[in-house]
Write an enzyme that holds these catalytic residues in place. Structure first.
Site, mmCIF file in Angstrom:
data_model
loop_
_atom_site.group_PDB
_atom_site.id
_atom_site.type_symbol
_atom_site.label_atom_id
_atom_site.label_comp_id
_atom_site.label_asym_id
_atom_site.label_seq_id
_atom_site.Cartn_x
_atom_site.Cartn_y
_atom_site.Cartn_z
ATOM 1 N N HIS A 1 0.840 -2.990 -5.896
ATOM 2 C CA HIS A 1 1.196 -4.291 -6.458
ATOM 3 C C HIS A 1 0.057 -4.666 -7.407
ATOM 4 C CE1 HIS A 1 3.938 -5.647 -2.906
ATOM 5 N NE2 HIS A 1 3.953 -4.350 -3.044
ATOM 6 N N HIS B 1 13.646 -3.164 1.456
ATOM 7 C CA HIS B 1 12.189 -3.054 1.347
ATOM 8 C C HIS B 1 11.600 -3.801 2.544
ATOM 9 C CE1 HIS B 1 8.215 -3.006 -0.704
ATOM 10 N NE2 HIS B 1 8.085 -4.248 -0.282
ATOM 11 N N ALA C 1 -4.654 -11.732 -5.114
ATOM 12 C CA ALA C 1 -4.710 -12.429 -6.404
ATOM 13 C C ALA C 1 -6.164 -12.565 -6.850
ATOM 14 C CB ALA C 1 -4.069 -13.799 -6.257
ATOM 15 N N GLN D 1 11.981 -11.882 -2.171
ATOM 16 C CA GLN D 1 11.268 -12.543 -1.086
ATOM 17 C C GLN D 1 12.136 -12.377 0.162
ATOM 18 O OE1 GLN D 1 8.782 -13.306 0.550
ATOM 19 N NE2 GLN D 1 7.964 -14.784 -0.926
ATOM 20 N N ARG E 1 2.859 -12.418 -10.434
ATOM 21 C CA ARG E 1 1.895 -13.411 -10.876
ATOM 22 C C ARG E 1 0.791 -13.574 -9.839
ATOM 23 N NH1 ARG E 1 3.043 -19.706 -10.561
ATOM 24 N NH2 ARG E 1 2.647 -19.144 -8.394
ATOM 25 N N GLY E 2 1.171 -13.682 -8.558
ATOM 26 C CA GLY E 2 0.196 -13.943 -7.498
ATOM 27 C C GLY E 2 -0.049 -15.429 -7.338
ATOM 28 N N ASP E 3 -0.792 -15.773 -6.298
ATOM 29 C CA ASP E 3 -1.154 -17.173 -6.020
ATOM 30 C C ASP E 3 -2.640 -17.224 -5.780
ATOM 31 O OD1 ASP E 3 1.493 -18.363 -5.846
ATOM 32 O OD2 ASP E 3 1.732 -17.123 -4.050
ATOM 33 N N PHE F 1 3.997 -18.595 7.138
ATOM 34 C CA PHE F 1 4.331 -17.824 5.928
ATOM 35 C C PHE F 1 5.520 -18.449 5.214
ATOM 36 C CE2 PHE F 1 3.173 -13.068 6.733
ATOM 37 C CZ PHE F 1 1.835 -13.393 6.620
ATOM 38 N N SER G 1 11.982 1.317 1.142
ATOM 39 C CA SER G 1 10.540 1.333 0.895
ATOM 40 C C SER G 1 9.838 0.457 1.925
ATOM 41 C CB SER G 1 10.239 0.844 -0.518
ATOM 42 O OG SER G 1 10.937 -0.359 -0.789
ATOM 43 N N GLU H 1 6.211 -1.765 2.796
ATOM 44 C CA GLU H 1 5.047 -2.428 2.191
ATOM 45 C C GLU H 1 3.887 -2.538 3.184
ATOM 46 O OE1 GLU H 1 5.863 -5.901 -0.264
ATOM 47 O OE2 GLU H 1 4.220 -6.937 0.734
ATOM 48 N N THR I 1 -0.068 -4.163 -1.268
ATOM 49 C CA THR I 1 -0.279 -5.464 -1.913
ATOM 50 C C THR I 1 -1.655 -5.543 -2.581
ATOM 51 O OG1 THR I 1 -1.115 -6.476 0.102
ATOM 52 C CG2 THR I 1 1.262 -6.650 -0.300
ATOM 53 N N GLN J 1 3.209 -17.408 13.151
ATOM 54 C CA GLN J 1 2.793 -16.760 11.898
ATOM 55 C C GLN J 1 3.944 -16.774 10.881
ATOM 56 O OE1 GLN J 1 2.328 -12.485 11.945
ATOM 57 N NE2 GLN J 1 0.288 -12.665 11.042
HETATM 58 P P1 FAD Z 1 6.582 -15.578 -11.552
HETATM 59 O O1 FAD Z 1 7.747 -14.711 -11.803
HETATM 60 O O2 FAD Z 1 5.582 -15.729 -12.663
HETATM 61 O O3 FAD Z 1 7.132 -17.003 -11.106
HETATM 62 C C1 FAD Z 1 6.253 -17.980 -10.547
HETATM 63 C C2 FAD Z 1 6.846 -19.377 -10.727
HETATM 64 O O4 FAD Z 1 6.758 -19.764 -12.101
HETATM 65 C C3 FAD Z 1 8.329 -19.507 -10.381
HETATM 66 O O5 FAD Z 1 8.521 -20.787 -9.876
HETATM 67 C C4 FAD Z 1 9.042 -19.318 -11.711
HETATM 68 O O6 FAD Z 1 10.295 -19.982 -11.751
HETATM 69 C C5 FAD Z 1 8.047 -19.972 -12.672
HETATM 70 N N1 FAD Z 1 8.006 -19.277 -13.973
HETATM 71 C C6 FAD Z 1 8.070 -17.940 -14.189
HETATM 72 N N2 FAD Z 1 7.958 -17.640 -15.486
HETATM 73 C C7 FAD Z 1 7.810 -18.841 -16.125
HETATM 74 C C8 FAD Z 1 7.640 -19.176 -17.467
HETATM 75 N N3 FAD Z 1 7.560 -18.228 -18.434
HETATM 76 N N4 FAD Z 1 7.531 -20.503 -17.772
HETATM 77 C C9 FAD Z 1 7.575 -21.461 -16.811
HETATM 78 N N5 FAD Z 1 7.733 -21.165 -15.493
HETATM 79 C C10 FAD Z 1 7.851 -19.876 -15.156
HETATM 80 N N6 FAD Z 1 1.313 -12.027 -4.098
HETATM 81 C C11 FAD Z 1 0.083 -11.461 -4.219
HETATM 82 O O7 FAD Z 1 -0.908 -12.160 -4.474
HETATM 83 N N7 FAD Z 1 -0.086 -10.109 -4.065
HETATM 84 C C12 FAD Z 1 0.955 -9.279 -3.801
HETATM 85 O O8 FAD Z 1 0.760 -8.071 -3.670
HETATM 86 C C13 FAD Z 1 2.256 -9.843 -3.683
HETATM 87 N N8 FAD Z 1 3.346 -9.068 -3.471
HETATM 88 C C14 FAD Z 1 4.598 -9.639 -3.458
HETATM 89 C C15 FAD Z 1 5.712 -8.801 -3.330
HETATM 90 C C16 FAD Z 1 6.999 -9.333 -3.331
HETATM 91 C C17 FAD Z 1 8.177 -8.410 -3.222
HETATM 92 C C18 FAD Z 1 7.171 -10.741 -3.410
HETATM 93 C C19 FAD Z 1 8.550 -11.348 -3.368
HETATM 94 C C20 FAD Z 1 6.073 -11.571 -3.542
HETATM 95 C C21 FAD Z 1 4.778 -11.035 -3.578
HETATM 96 N N9 FAD Z 1 3.641 -11.817 -3.741
HETATM 97 C C22 FAD Z 1 2.399 -11.261 -3.847
HETATM 98 C C23 FAD Z 1 3.768 -13.287 -3.825
HETATM 99 C C24 FAD Z 1 3.914 -13.771 -5.277
HETATM 100 O O9 FAD Z 1 2.742 -13.480 -5.992
HETATM 101 C C25 FAD Z 1 4.157 -15.267 -5.228
HETATM 102 O O10 FAD Z 1 5.452 -15.517 -4.736
HETATM 103 C C26 FAD Z 1 3.906 -16.002 -6.519
HETATM 104 O O11 FAD Z 1 3.930 -17.414 -6.230
HETATM 105 C C27 FAD Z 1 4.936 -15.769 -7.608
HETATM 106 O O12 FAD Z 1 4.848 -14.515 -8.106
HETATM 107 P P2 FAD Z 1 5.962 -14.003 -9.153
HETATM 108 O O13 FAD Z 1 5.513 -12.694 -9.639
HETATM 109 O O14 FAD Z 1 7.307 -14.114 -8.603
HETATM 110 O O15 FAD Z 1 5.744 -15.112 -10.305
#
Ligand code: FAD
Length: 281
Positions: A73, A262, A48, A172, A103-105, A212, A12, A14, A45, A208
């Protein structure tokens, strides 16, 4: 790696949603070139807090109209349940059946975490509101998420997403294949057997990539960093070295049984196509 070898391989690509008409035209051209490689899907993507909501939707619909599977996403941070439900309904009405749930940031200093705090809550919400309509992918981190309390905690949190109903995961990016192999084995010990597809970041621009990688906690191994730094502004040398390193990484991953790749294309067709050719895919 045993659980991974049982899955069919999926490839895939992105994209990020373009901001300008010129960017949209460039992405169209990139997509046309990558279509020739017949990926399983293209993902797009999502900013957030919903900052790219319409652009992500438009890009996804365009891919779908071109006859390809598109996976938007969707990140939950900074959004309400109602926002998320509306977006899911839009995708559903458009016949989209594949989603990457994150979750996003939020940018530092931005207010409001939103109603769903972590991606496992988003996956549960998607399942509660739309049942099995979507094939749900989630993110995972072979070198661990920078905010995780510990590697063990991070793995446990990944498992929560799987238990909430994720069908597959994309990692990641990383340049250390052993981190992936170990991660997959640790997942197997926790009973996680869904496909864990390596996320691949081609190397194009060192500064860059370094920026990242600092932000997302991906390690650029010292030998790669030093070689890239030594290339300075010699774009051709960086390109050649980057292609060698990333092709070797992909080959090792596939030889060991990774269930596909991916590519984080950064909206460029060239590096992904060249790696693809070298792998003989
Ligand atoms: P989570 O799975 O929620 O984890 C985030 C953090 O919280 C981790 O440290 C985890 O250990 C901790 N955590 C998780 N669940 C809990 C819980 N229940 N209680 C306590 N702690 C917990 N970002 C964007 O904004 N837009 C995108 O389109 C985007 N695409 C991405 C695609 C891929 C393949 C990847 C790998 C990342 C992408 N990101 C994107 C970045 C991602 O949003 C960030 O890495 C973000 O910081 C974490 O997202 P997550 O979904 O992994 O979060």
């Amino acid at each position: 790696m045993e659980s991974q070898k049982r899955h069919p391989r999926t490839y895939s690509f992105e994209f990020f949603p373009p901001k300008t008409a010129e960017g949209a035209e460039k992405l169209r051209e990139t997509r046309r070139q990558l279509e020739a490689l017949q990926p399983k899907f293209f993902s797009v993507t999502f900013g957030a807090g919903g900052s790219t909501r319409d652009r992500t939707l438009d890009t996804v619909l365009e891919i779908q109209r071109a006859g390809f599977e598109a996976a938007p996403h969707l990140s939950c941070v900074g959004s309400t349940r109602r926002d998320i439900a509306e977006i899911l309904a839009q995708y559903r009405a458009a016949g989209i059946r594949h989603i990457v749930a994150l979750r996003g940031d939020l940018p530092s200093g931005a207010m409001g975490v939103g109603e769903l705090r972590y991606a496992n809550e988003l996956v549960a919400f998607i399942r509660e509101t739309t049942g099995d309509w979507f094939h749900v992918e989630v993110a995972c981190y072979p070198e661990f998420h920078p905010q995780a309390k510990s590697p063990r905690d991070d793995l446990g949190n990944f498992k929560r997403k799987v238990d909430a109903g994720a069908n597959a995961a994309i990692t990641q990016y990383f340049y250390n294949a052993d981190a992936y192999f170990r991660f997959v084995d640790d997942c197997e010990r926790l009973g996680i057997t869904i496909p864990i597809v390596p996320g691949i970041m081609p190397i194009g621009n060192f500064s860059q990539l370094a920026r990242f990688s600092d932000a997302c906690g991906a390690e650029i191994p010292r030998w790669i960093r030093l070689k890239l730094q030594a290339c300075a502004d010699d774009v051709e040398s960086i390109r050649a070295f980057g292609l060698d390193v990333v092709t070797d990484l992909c080959r090792r991953l596939l030889d060991a049984g990774a269930p596909g790749l991916h590519f984080y294309t950064m909206n460029q067709a060239g590096p992904t196509t060249e790696i693809w050719k070298r792998l003989g895919l």
